[in-house]
Design a protein around this motif. Structure first.
Motif, PDB file in Angstrom:
ATOM      1  N   GLN A   1      15.629   2.285 -11.450  1.00 50.96           N
ATOM      2  CA  GLN A   1      17.031   2.281 -11.832  1.00 50.96           C
ATOM      3  C   GLN A   1      17.791   3.314 -11.000  1.00 50.96           C
ATOM      4  O   GLN A   1      17.250   4.288 -10.540  1.00 50.96           O
ATOM      5  N   MET A   2      19.073   3.064 -10.839  1.00 50.26           N
ATOM      6  CA  MET A   2      19.916   3.983 -10.088  1.00 50.26           C
ATOM      7  C   MET A   2      20.088   5.272 -10.891  1.00 50.26           C
ATOM      8  O   MET A   2      20.378   5.242 -12.069  1.00 50.26           O
ATOM      9  N   ARG A   3      19.881   6.386 -10.268  1.00 49.93           N
ATOM     10  CA  ARG A   3      20.102   7.669 -10.903  1.00 49.93           C
ATOM     11  C   ARG A   3      20.427   8.677  -9.826  1.00 49.93           C
ATOM     12  O   ARG A   3      20.164   8.456  -8.655  1.00 49.93           O
ATOM     13  N   ASP A   4      21.020   9.758 -10.223  1.00 52.27           N
ATOM     14  CA  ASP A   4      21.377  10.810  -9.285  1.00 52.27           C
ATOM     15  C   ASP A   4      20.109  11.574  -8.913  1.00 52.27           C
ATOM     16  O   ASP A   4      19.578  12.324  -9.719  1.00 52.27           O
ATOM     17  N   LYS A   5      19.632  11.377  -7.697  1.00 48.36           N
ATOM     18  CA  LYS A   5      18.397  12.024  -7.272  1.00 48.36           C
ATOM     19  C   LYS A   5      18.567  13.528  -7.066  1.00 48.36           C
ATOM     20  O   LYS A   5      17.600  14.247  -6.960  1.00 48.36           O
ATOM     21  N   LYS A   6      19.812  14.000  -6.998  1.00 51.32           N
ATOM     22  CA  LYS A   6      20.047  15.429  -6.807  1.00 51.32           C
ATOM     23  C   LYS A   6      19.945  16.190  -8.125  1.00 51.32           C
ATOM     24  O   LYS A   6      19.916  17.405  -8.137  1.00 51.32           O
ATOM     25  N   ASN A   7      19.896  15.473  -9.225  1.00 52.46           N
ATOM     26  CA  ASN A   7      19.722  16.094 -10.526  1.00 52.46           C
ATOM     27  C   ASN A   7      18.240  15.986 -10.882  1.00 52.46           C
ATOM     28  O   ASN A   7      17.606  14.980 -10.617  1.00 52.46           O
ATOM     29  N   ILE A   8      17.710  17.023 -11.464  1.00 53.40           N
ATOM     30  CA  ILE A   8      16.285  17.029 -11.807  1.00 53.40           C
ATOM     31  C   ILE A   8      16.172  17.354 -13.288  1.00 53.40           C
ATOM     32  O   ILE A   8      16.892  18.212 -13.798  1.00 53.40           O
ATOM     33  N   ASP A   9      15.292  16.643 -13.993  1.00 57.93           N
ATOM     34  CA  ASP A   9      15.133  16.936 -15.413  1.00 57.93           C
ATOM     35  C   ASP A   9      13.961  17.902 -15.618  1.00 57.93           C
ATOM     36  O   ASP A   9      13.264  18.273 -14.677  1.00 57.93           O
ATOM     37  N   MET A  10      13.763  18.308 -16.867  1.00 56.09           N
ATOM     38  CA  MET A  10      12.741  19.304 -17.190  1.00 56.09           C
ATOM     39  C   MET A  10      11.344  18.852 -16.755  1.00 56.09           C
ATOM     40  O   MET A  10      10.596  19.617 -16.162  1.00 56.09           O
ATOM     41  N   GLN A  11      10.997  17.616 -17.070  1.00 57.74           N
ATOM     42  CA  GLN A  11       9.668  17.114 -16.718  1.00 57.74           C
ATOM     43  C   GLN A  11       9.470  17.081 -15.213  1.00 57.74           C
ATOM     44  O   GLN A  11       8.426  17.478 -14.701  1.00 57.74           O
ATOM     45  N   GLU A  12      10.493  16.610 -14.498  1.00 58.01           N
ATOM     46  CA  GLU A  12      10.384  16.535 -13.042  1.00 58.01           C
ATOM     47  C   GLU A  12      10.158  17.913 -12.447  1.00 58.01           C
ATOM     48  O   GLU A  12       9.323  18.083 -11.548  1.00 58.01           O
ATOM     49  N   LEU A  13      10.878  18.908 -12.949  1.00 55.47           N
ATOM     50  CA  LEU A  13      10.725  20.270 -12.456  1.00 55.47           C
ATOM     51  C   LEU A  13       9.305  20.776 -12.700  1.00 55.47           C
ATOM     52  O   LEU A  13       8.660  21.314 -11.796  1.00 55.47           O
ATOM     53  N   ILE A  14       8.795  20.585 -13.892  1.00 53.37           N
ATOM     54  CA  ILE A  14       7.433  21.024 -14.212  1.00 53.37           C
ATOM     55  C   ILE A  14       6.414  20.322 -13.324  1.00 53.37           C
ATOM     56  O   ILE A  14       5.536  20.961 -12.738  1.00 53.37           O
ATOM     57  N   PHE A  15       6.517  19.003 -13.206  1.00 56.12           N
ATOM     58  CA  PHE A  15       5.556  18.263 -12.390  1.00 56.12           C
ATOM     59  C   PHE A  15       5.629  18.657 -10.919  1.00 56.12           C
ATOM     60  O   PHE A  15       4.603  18.772 -10.247  1.00 56.12           O
ATOM     61  N   LEU A  16       6.825  18.886 -10.409  1.00 55.29           N
ATOM     62  CA  LEU A  16       6.968  19.283  -9.005  1.00 55.29           C
ATOM     63  C   LEU A  16       6.315  20.633  -8.753  1.00 55.29           C
ATOM     64  O   LEU A  16       5.630  20.831  -7.755  1.00 55.29           O
ATOM     65  N   ILE A  17       6.479  21.554  -9.685  1.00 52.97           N
ATOM     66  CA  ILE A  17       5.837  22.866  -9.551  1.00 52.97           C
ATOM     67  C   ILE A  17       4.323  22.714  -9.552  1.00 52.97           C
ATOM     68  O   ILE A  17       3.628  23.275  -8.704  1.00 52.97           O
ATOM     69  N   PHE A  18       3.792  21.932 -10.482  1.00 54.23           N
ATOM     70  CA  PHE A  18       2.334  21.765 -10.542  1.00 54.23           C
ATOM     71  C   PHE A  18       1.797  20.976  -9.355  1.00 54.23           C
ATOM     72  O   PHE A  18       0.657  21.186  -8.949  1.00 54.23           O
ATOM     73  N   HIS A  19       2.603  20.108  -8.794  1.00 59.88           N
ATOM     74  CA  HIS A  19       2.174  19.388  -7.596  1.00 59.88           C
ATOM     75  C   HIS A  19       2.052  20.352  -6.417  1.00 59.88           C
ATOM     76  O   HIS A  19       1.182  20.196  -5.571  1.00 59.88           O
ATOM     77  N   ASN A  20       2.899  21.377  -6.388  1.00 56.27           N
ATOM     78  CA  ASN A  20       2.900  22.350  -5.302  1.00 56.27           C
ATOM     79  C   ASN A  20       1.920  23.491  -5.512  1.00 56.27           C
ATOM     80  O   ASN A  20       1.336  23.995  -4.569  1.00 56.27           O
ATOM     81  N   ILE A  21       1.799  23.943  -6.749  1.00 52.41           N
ATOM     82  CA  ILE A  21       0.849  25.017  -7.083  1.00 52.41           C
ATOM     83  C   ILE A  21      -0.160  24.372  -8.014  1.00 52.41           C
ATOM     84  O   ILE A  21       0.098  24.237  -9.201  1.00 52.41           O
ATOM     85  N   SER A  22      -1.271  23.969  -7.486  1.00 50.44           N
ATOM     86  CA  SER A  22      -2.191  23.112  -8.237  1.00 50.44           C
ATOM     87  C   SER A  22      -2.669  23.725  -9.551  1.00 50.44           C
ATOM     88  O   SER A  22      -2.907  23.005 -10.508  1.00 50.44           O
ATOM     89  N   LYS A  23      -2.797  25.052  -9.602  1.00 48.97           N
ATOM     90  CA  LYS A  23      -3.252  25.685 -10.834  1.00 48.97           C
ATOM     91  C   LYS A  23      -2.397  26.919 -11.082  1.00 48.97           C
ATOM     92  O   LYS A  23      -2.222  27.748 -10.206  1.00 48.97           O
ATOM     93  N   ILE A  24      -1.868  27.019 -12.287  1.00 49.45           N
ATOM     94  CA  ILE A  24      -1.045  28.165 -12.652  1.00 49.45           C
ATOM     95  C   ILE A  24      -1.791  28.984 -13.690  1.00 49.45           C
ATOM     96  O   ILE A  24      -2.229  28.458 -14.712  1.00 49.45           O
ATOM     97  N   HIS A  25      -1.959  30.252 -13.374  1.00 46.79           N
ATOM     98  CA  HIS A  25      -2.694  31.159 -14.252  1.00 46.79           C
ATOM     99  C   HIS A  25      -1.705  31.949 -15.099  1.00 46.79           C
ATOM    100  O   HIS A  25      -1.046  32.847 -14.608  1.00 46.79           O
TER     101      HIS A  25
END
Length: 157
Positions: A9-33
């Motif tokens: 669906q069409m959505r503003d890709k420049k806006n990020i929601d809470m889940q997207e932010l969390i997943f992007l962080i974990f995708h970049n830092i595979s393990k957070i201590h």
């Protein structure tokens, strides 16, 4: 928290929601201590990029978001994040987090393609900048840049 199945669906890709932010962080830092590390990293990202996804209050170890804590609990409960209790050499327990294989698939199929490339690169840059910080180093950094966040702190160096 409800995991939202993303569609084309069409959505503003420049806006990020809470889940997207969390997943992007974990995708970049595979393990957070440590929960403290994640709380402070997201606080920094929100402040540097001027995005407001989680509400923060000054707390015992600096800025704390109950919303983020609740969101993490739901992601663990849903099987997308793995939570492990670990012990330091002095016997202190802490939590570490990583994406499960199901969480990694969810990121690749539902989230990655929906995030604006420039925003993703900015978040990746911040993650890379703080990747080698310990939770204590990150907390000290936050206290230096955002002294009001330390107003209720029980941690002093």
């Amino acid at each position: 928290m409800q995991l939202v199945r993303r569609t084309n669906q069409m959505r503003d890709k420049k806006n990020i929601d809470m889940q997207e932010l969390i997943f992007l962080i974990f995708h970049n830092i595979s393990k957070i201590h440590g929960r403290t590390y994640l709380q402070k990293l997201i606080f920094i990202i929100q402040n540097e990029l001027k995005i407001s996804k989680f509400n923060y209050d000054a707390y015992f170890y600096g800025p704390y978001s109950k919303e983020l804590n609740d969101e993490m609990a739901e992601l663990v409960k849903s099987g997308l994040l793995k939570e492990t209790i670990q012990t330091t050499k002095d016997g202190t327990e802490y939590y570490s987090y990583s994406l499960t294989p199901q969480g990694e698939r969810y990121y690749m199929e539902q989230i990655e393609k929906n995030i604006d490339t420039k925003l993703k690169e900015k978040i990746e840059e911040i993650c890379n900048r703080f990747r080698s910080f310990t939770p204590t180093q990150l907390l000290k950094f936050v206290y230096q840049l955002y002294p009001k966040s330390a107003s209720k702190s029980v941690f002093f160096d």
